[in-house]
Design a protein around this motif. Structure first.
Motif, PDB file in Angstrom:
ATOM      1  N   TRP A 147       1.305  48.272  99.579  1.00  0.00           N
ATOM      2  CA  TRP A 147       1.014  48.266 100.720  1.00  0.00           C
ATOM      3  C   TRP A 147       0.410  49.890 101.169  1.00  0.00           C
ATOM      4  O   TRP A 147       0.229  49.903 102.755  1.00  0.00           O
ATOM      5  CB  TRP A 147       2.196  47.817 101.719  1.00  0.00           C
ATOM      6  N   ASN A 148       0.659  50.878 100.593  1.00  0.00           N
ATOM      7  CA  ASN A 148       0.380  52.057 101.187  1.00  0.00           C
ATOM      8  C   ASN A 148      -1.020  52.493 101.586  1.00  0.00           C
ATOM      9  O   ASN A 148      -1.305  53.097 102.486  1.00  0.00           O
ATOM     10  CB  ASN A 148       0.961  52.965 100.302  1.00  0.00           C
ATOM     11  N   TYR A 149      -1.806  51.962 100.797  1.00  0.00           N
ATOM     12  CA  TYR A 149      -3.396  52.304 101.187  1.00  0.00           C
ATOM     13  C   TYR A 149      -4.281  50.870 100.957  1.00  0.00           C
ATOM     14  O   TYR A 149      -5.015  50.899 100.067  1.00  0.00           O
ATOM     15  CB  TYR A 149      -4.014  53.287 100.207  1.00  0.00           C
ATOM     16  N   GLY A 155     -11.017  48.523  97.430  1.00  0.00           N
ATOM     17  CA  GLY A 155     -12.125  49.135  97.105  1.00  0.00           C
ATOM     18  C   GLY A 155     -11.941  49.622  95.643  1.00  0.00           C
ATOM     19  O   GLY A 155     -12.730  49.315  94.804  1.00  0.00           O
ATOM     20  N   ARG A 156     -10.916  50.349  95.363  1.00  0.00           N
ATOM     21  CA  ARG A 156     -10.406  50.980  94.063  1.00  0.00           C
ATOM     22  C   ARG A 156     -10.728  50.082  92.873  1.00  0.00           C
ATOM     23  O   ARG A 156     -11.117  50.395  91.748  1.00  0.00           O
ATOM     24  CB  ARG A 156      -9.195  51.679  94.071  1.00  0.00           C
ATOM     25  N   THR A 157      -9.921  48.833  93.322  1.00  0.00           N
ATOM     26  CA  THR A 157      -9.911  47.915  92.399  1.00  0.00           C
ATOM     27  C   THR A 157     -10.742  46.787  92.101  1.00  0.00           C
ATOM     28  O   THR A 157     -11.444  46.248  91.110  1.00  0.00           O
ATOM     29  CB  THR A 157      -8.360  47.363  92.189  1.00  0.00           C
ATOM     30  N   LYS A 171      -4.538  39.808  95.408  1.00  0.00           N
ATOM     31  CA  LYS A 171      -3.288  39.478  95.946  1.00  0.00           C
ATOM     32  C   LYS A 171      -2.954  40.918  96.778  1.00  0.00           C
ATOM     33  O   LYS A 171      -2.389  41.520  96.166  1.00  0.00           O
ATOM     34  CB  LYS A 171      -2.126  38.920  95.157  1.00  0.00           C
ATOM     35  N   PRO A 172      -3.368  40.901  97.971  1.00  0.00           N
ATOM     36  CA  PRO A 172      -2.654  42.001  98.697  1.00  0.00           C
ATOM     37  C   PRO A 172      -1.396  42.060  99.098  1.00  0.00           C
ATOM     38  O   PRO A 172      -0.655  40.943  98.791  1.00  0.00           O
ATOM     39  CB  PRO A 172      -3.483  42.004 100.179  1.00  0.00           C
ATOM     40  N   ALA A 173      -0.581  43.111  99.417  1.00  0.00           N
ATOM     41  CA  ALA A 173       0.671  43.378  99.619  1.00  0.00           C
ATOM     42  C   ALA A 173       1.051  42.351 100.878  1.00  0.00           C
ATOM     43  O   ALA A 173       0.369  42.235 101.853  1.00  0.00           O
ATOM     44  CB  ALA A 173       1.274  44.571 100.026  1.00  0.00           C
ATOM     45  N   SER A 221      -5.217  43.815  87.033  1.00  0.00           N
ATOM     46  CA  SER A 221      -5.077  45.293  87.579  1.00  0.00           C
ATOM     47  C   SER A 221      -3.854  45.118  88.584  1.00  0.00           C
ATOM     48  O   SER A 221      -3.932  44.488  89.519  1.00  0.00           O
ATOM     49  CB  SER A 221      -6.309  45.823  88.104  1.00  0.00           C
ATOM     50  N   PHE A 222      -2.714  46.246  88.353  1.00  0.00           N
ATOM     51  CA  PHE A 222      -1.832  45.955  89.111  1.00  0.00           C
ATOM     52  C   PHE A 222      -1.263  47.398  89.675  1.00  0.00           C
ATOM     53  O   PHE A 222      -1.392  48.517  88.842  1.00  0.00           O
ATOM     54  CB  PHE A 222      -0.177  45.654  88.491  1.00  0.00           C
ATOM     55  N   THR A 223      -1.096  47.578  90.847  1.00  0.00           N
ATOM     56  CA  THR A 223      -0.689  48.884  91.453  1.00  0.00           C
ATOM     57  C   THR A 223       0.565  48.821  92.379  1.00  0.00           C
ATOM     58  O   THR A 223       0.484  47.833  93.297  1.00  0.00           O
ATOM     59  CB  THR A 223      -1.792  49.401  92.540  1.00  0.00           C
ATOM     60  N   THR A 230       6.314  46.232  85.070  1.00  0.00           N
ATOM     61  CA  THR A 230       6.924  45.541  83.784  1.00  0.00           C
ATOM     62  C   THR A 230       6.776  44.037  83.753  1.00  0.00           C
ATOM     63  O   THR A 230       6.561  43.614  82.840  1.00  0.00           O
ATOM     64  CB  THR A 230       8.310  46.319  83.876  1.00  0.00           C
ATOM     65  N   LEU A 231       7.052  43.646  84.912  1.00  0.00           N
ATOM     66  CA  LEU A 231       7.066  41.904  85.242  1.00  0.00           C
ATOM     67  C   LEU A 231       5.550  41.695  84.763  1.00  0.00           C
ATOM     68  O   LEU A 231       5.204  40.682  84.073  1.00  0.00           O
ATOM     69  CB  LEU A 231       7.523  41.624  86.379  1.00  0.00           C
ATOM     70  N   VAL A 232       4.605  42.219  85.382  1.00  0.00           N
ATOM     71  CA  VAL A 232       3.205  41.836  85.326  1.00  0.00           C
ATOM     72  C   VAL A 232       2.750  41.989  84.025  1.00  0.00           C
ATOM     73  O   VAL A 232       1.893  41.324  83.538  1.00  0.00           O
ATOM     74  CB  VAL A 232       2.527  42.684  86.453  1.00  0.00           C
TER      75      VAL A 232
HETATM   76  P1  NAD Z   1       5.747  46.609  94.578  1.00  0.00           P
HETATM   77  O1  NAD Z   1       5.682  46.640  93.127  1.00  0.00           O
HETATM   78  O2  NAD Z   1       6.883  45.769  95.213  1.00  0.00           O
HETATM   79  O3  NAD Z   1       4.398  45.525  95.235  1.00  0.00           O
HETATM   80  C1  NAD Z   1       3.258  45.925  94.932  1.00  0.00           C
HETATM   81  C2  NAD Z   1       2.415  44.571  94.672  1.00  0.00           C
HETATM   82  O4  NAD Z   1       3.061  43.759  93.699  1.00  0.00           O
HETATM   83  C3  NAD Z   1       2.710  43.856  96.159  1.00  0.00           C
HETATM   84  O5  NAD Z   1       1.272  42.994  96.369  1.00  0.00           O
HETATM   85  C4  NAD Z   1       3.591  42.700  95.863  1.00  0.00           C
HETATM   86  O6  NAD Z   1       3.423  41.557  96.704  1.00  0.00           O
HETATM   87  C5  NAD Z   1       3.380  42.533  94.469  1.00  0.00           C
HETATM   88  N1  NAD Z   1       4.615  41.793  93.811  1.00  0.00           N
HETATM   89  C6  NAD Z   1       5.884  42.202  94.028  1.00  0.00           C
HETATM   90  N2  NAD Z   1       6.594  41.226  93.258  1.00  0.00           N
HETATM   91  C7  NAD Z   1       5.976  40.847  92.431  1.00  0.00           C
HETATM   92  C8  NAD Z   1       6.213  39.817  91.084  1.00  0.00           C
HETATM   93  N3  NAD Z   1       7.209  39.543  90.544  1.00  0.00           N
HETATM   94  N4  NAD Z   1       4.926  39.605  90.382  1.00  0.00           N
HETATM   95  C9  NAD Z   1       3.669  39.695  90.813  1.00  0.00           C
HETATM   96  N5  NAD Z   1       3.441  40.743  91.707  1.00  0.00           N
HETATM   97  C10 NAD Z   1       4.664  41.174  92.538  1.00  0.00           C
HETATM   98  O7  NAD Z   1       5.405  47.918  95.031  1.00  0.00           O
HETATM   99  P2  NAD Z   1       5.417  48.443  96.713  1.00  0.00           P
HETATM  100  O8  NAD Z   1       6.860  48.554  97.110  1.00  0.00           O
HETATM  101  O9  NAD Z   1       4.581  47.499  97.489  1.00  0.00           O
HETATM  102  O10 NAD Z   1       4.762  49.969  96.610  1.00  0.00           O
HETATM  103  C11 NAD Z   1       5.479  51.293  96.065  1.00  0.00           C
HETATM  104  C12 NAD Z   1       5.569  51.436  94.744  1.00  0.00           C
HETATM  105  O11 NAD Z   1       4.217  51.403  94.228  1.00  0.00           O
HETATM  106  C13 NAD Z   1       5.767  52.954  94.714  1.00  0.00           C
HETATM  107  O12 NAD Z   1       6.690  53.084  93.481  1.00  0.00           O
HETATM  108  C14 NAD Z   1       4.622  53.357  94.288  1.00  0.00           C
HETATM  109  O13 NAD Z   1       4.784  54.656  93.475  1.00  0.00           O
HETATM  110  C15 NAD Z   1       3.630  52.760  93.670  1.00  0.00           C
HETATM  111  N6  NAD Z   1       2.180  52.998  93.760  1.00  0.00           N
HETATM  112  C16 NAD Z   1       1.430  53.373  92.982  1.00  0.00           C
HETATM  113  C17 NAD Z   1       0.036  53.713  92.956  1.00  0.00           C
HETATM  114  C18 NAD Z   1      -0.568  54.167  91.879  1.00  0.00           C
HETATM  115  O14 NAD Z   1      -1.833  54.160  91.809  1.00  0.00           O
HETATM  116  N7  NAD Z   1      -0.110  54.595  90.778  1.00  0.00           N
HETATM  117  C19 NAD Z   1      -0.483  53.399  94.215  1.00  0.00           C
HETATM  118  C20 NAD Z   1       0.289  52.933  95.339  1.00  0.00           C
HETATM  119  C21 NAD Z   1       1.575  52.504  95.122  1.00  0.00           C
END
Ligand code: NAD
Length: 477
Positions: A147-149, A155-157, A171-173, A221-223, A230-232
């Protein structure tokens, strides 16, 4: 109420369930998005597969590239509208949101113009043989973003995956899906064939988990957080699917005694307060050579104390944090550090007339922070900077590499030899020298080492991640 975008059509969740969309600046729900589940993920993956076998899969790279360039132009034509959507959804200042939309457009321009410049090779082999290496799309690519950007991440992914001819499921946040949904409308008008981009909104543990585990995807691709990453990766492993992970960071600013302080100080402050510190690449550790530690941190403290927090419309240095959970998490780190007696060197201020129901955090500079403190090692993901002294070059490198993360680093010194020695010794996917580059920079390959993840996004290297090779061996005598 919004709908999902699947196979070129707009759909609610089959069971009609929704998730409220809440503004971080006042805590008020102002819209609803569908709570998609495994059913909608199935539809999206099938639509993407059909697109590969249909008009999208038949396009020549130049034609694909033209569509992507048009998408970038259309995004810029809707810049103000998309920025308003993004700012309301994330709470970030309007000028930051505008910049995010420009970067979203830039991804489509960059990868659109690259689409027909990626080619294979020939390989010398046995007499009478001709060997060529084709570069091909992977197929259906899945993209889970945080959700941060939201706009930049999309665009990036998605842009490189489309440029290589994949069909995508995003799948957006759940907190920030609005800019992606409006983007989908824009994309249709720019001529992207149906099914090339599908967007399933929903909760991570429902729609996200179903997408990561789907047997019909060829790449993910997961961010996001390390826990979910880890789950992904486990889900991807079950289907033997390639996976790129962009996770957290605890990026150091390494400042030597010959730093150009006038240049460094504003950049150091901005690198932690931009986006309210909710940036994976935030420069959250300030490592300063002991001989100048007090003097330099005093200069940083002076600039830090001027940081102002407000609503998107106030357009100050940063906005609120994203949600109540994030607010609790960041406040816990601040309260914990205070309770442990770590000195506060400076605090920013929250504008007096912000809604009291928003998720506000006072940016805080702590120092000197003990090397083993949580603030020194763990990702806060908030506007909290931890200053720490180091003795010499070897100590600086040890300290810089002393966390589980390895995403970004910056080195500040006028000594060119030291600049390069330290940059090479630091474990990070990107090292900035006398500058700092969180966000933007679509040309620059980006990604983590250690627990910050693996694989590369941005730059031309991203195209390798979302493609595969096929070796053709021809015996012609
Ligand atoms: P998050 O891992 O909770 O969620 C990220 C995405 O994953 C969301 O779309 C969410 O719906 C989805 N998700 C949640 N549970 C899932 C599951 N069990 N299976 C599949 N998808 C699932 O992270 P967040 O709280 O939204 O973001 C904050 C974290 O992300 C911070 O730790 C930050 O450092 C990291 N982050 C990393 C980058 C990078 O480029 N390295 C960029 C932005 C954020």
């Amino acid at each position: 109420m919004k709908q999902m975008f699947i196979g070129g059509r707009w759909l609610p969740a089959r069971d009609g369930r929704t998730i409220p969309v809440v503004s971080p600046a006042d805590g008020e729900a102002f819209d609803q998005i569908p709570r998609g589940t495994a059913h909608e993920v199935d539809l999206a993956v099938a639509a993407a597969r059909a697109a590969l076998e249909g008009p999208w899969g038949c396009l020549a790279p130049t034609e694909r590239g033209r569509i992507l360039v048009k998408i970038g132009e259309a995004v810029l034509a809707h810049k103000e509208e998309l920025a308003q959507i993004e700012a309301r959804d994330t709470g970030k200042p309007m000028s930051t949101a505008r910049n995010d939309i420009v970067v979203l457009a830039r991804y489509f321009e960059f990868y659109g113009t690259a689409a027909d410049k990626v080619h294979g090779e020939t390989i010398p082999f046995l007499a009478g043989h001709q060997v060529s290496l084709l570069r091909e799309p992977l197929g259906v690519t899945a993209h889970i973003i945080p959700w941060n950007y939201p706009a930049q991440m999309l665009g990036r992914t998605v842009a490189p995956a489309l440029a290589m001819g994949n069909a995508t499921v995003l799948k957006p946040a759940e907190d920030t899906s609005l800019s992606a949904l409006r983007f989908a409308e824009i994309v249709t008008a720019a001529g992207l064939p149906e099914g090339a981009l599908n967007i399933v909104t929903g909760l991570g543990e429902e729609a996200g988990a179903a997408l990561a585990a789907h047997p019909g995807i060829d790449f993910i691709s997961f961010t996001g957080s390390n826990e979910v990453g880890t789950l992904v990766q486990q889900a991807a492993a079950k289907n033997a699917v390639k996976c790129v992970l962009e996770l957290g960071g605890k990026s150091p600013q390494i400042v030597f005694d010959d730093v150009d302080a006038a240049r460094a100080v504003p950049i150091v402050v901005r690198a932690i307060v931009q986006n309210a510190g909710q940036t994976c690449t935030a420069g959250s550790r300030l490592l300063v050579q002991r001989s100048i530690h007090d003097r330099f941190t005093a200069q940083v403290a002076e600039a830090f104390a001027k940081v102002r927090v407000g609503t998107p419309a106030m357009d100050l240095d940063c906005g609120p944090v994203m949600n109540p959970a994030q607010h609790r998490r960041v406040q816990r780190y601040i309260d914990g550090a205070r309770a442990a007696g770590i000195p506060v060197l400076a605090e920013g201020s929250i504008a007096p007339d912000v809604p009291q129901t928003g998720y506000w955090i006072k940016p805080t500079l702590f120092g000197p922070v003990p090397r083993t403190a949580a603030l020194a090692c763990e990702e806060v993901f908030g506007p909290v900077l931890a200053a720490m002294p180091f003795d010499d070059e070897a100590d600086a490198i040890r300290l810089a590499n002393g966390t589980d993360y390895g995403l970004l680093a910056a080195v500040w010194t006028e000594n060119a030899g030291r600049l390069h020695r330290v940059a090479k010794a630091v474990k990070a996917g990107q090292v900035f020298m006398n500058c700092y580059g969180a966000g933007g920079g679509v040309e620059l390959p980006f990604g983590g080492t250690k627990r910050s993840g693996h694989g590369r996004e941005k730059g031309l290297l991203a195209l390798e991640e979302v493609s595969s090779t096929k070796t053709l061996v021809h015996y012609h005598g």
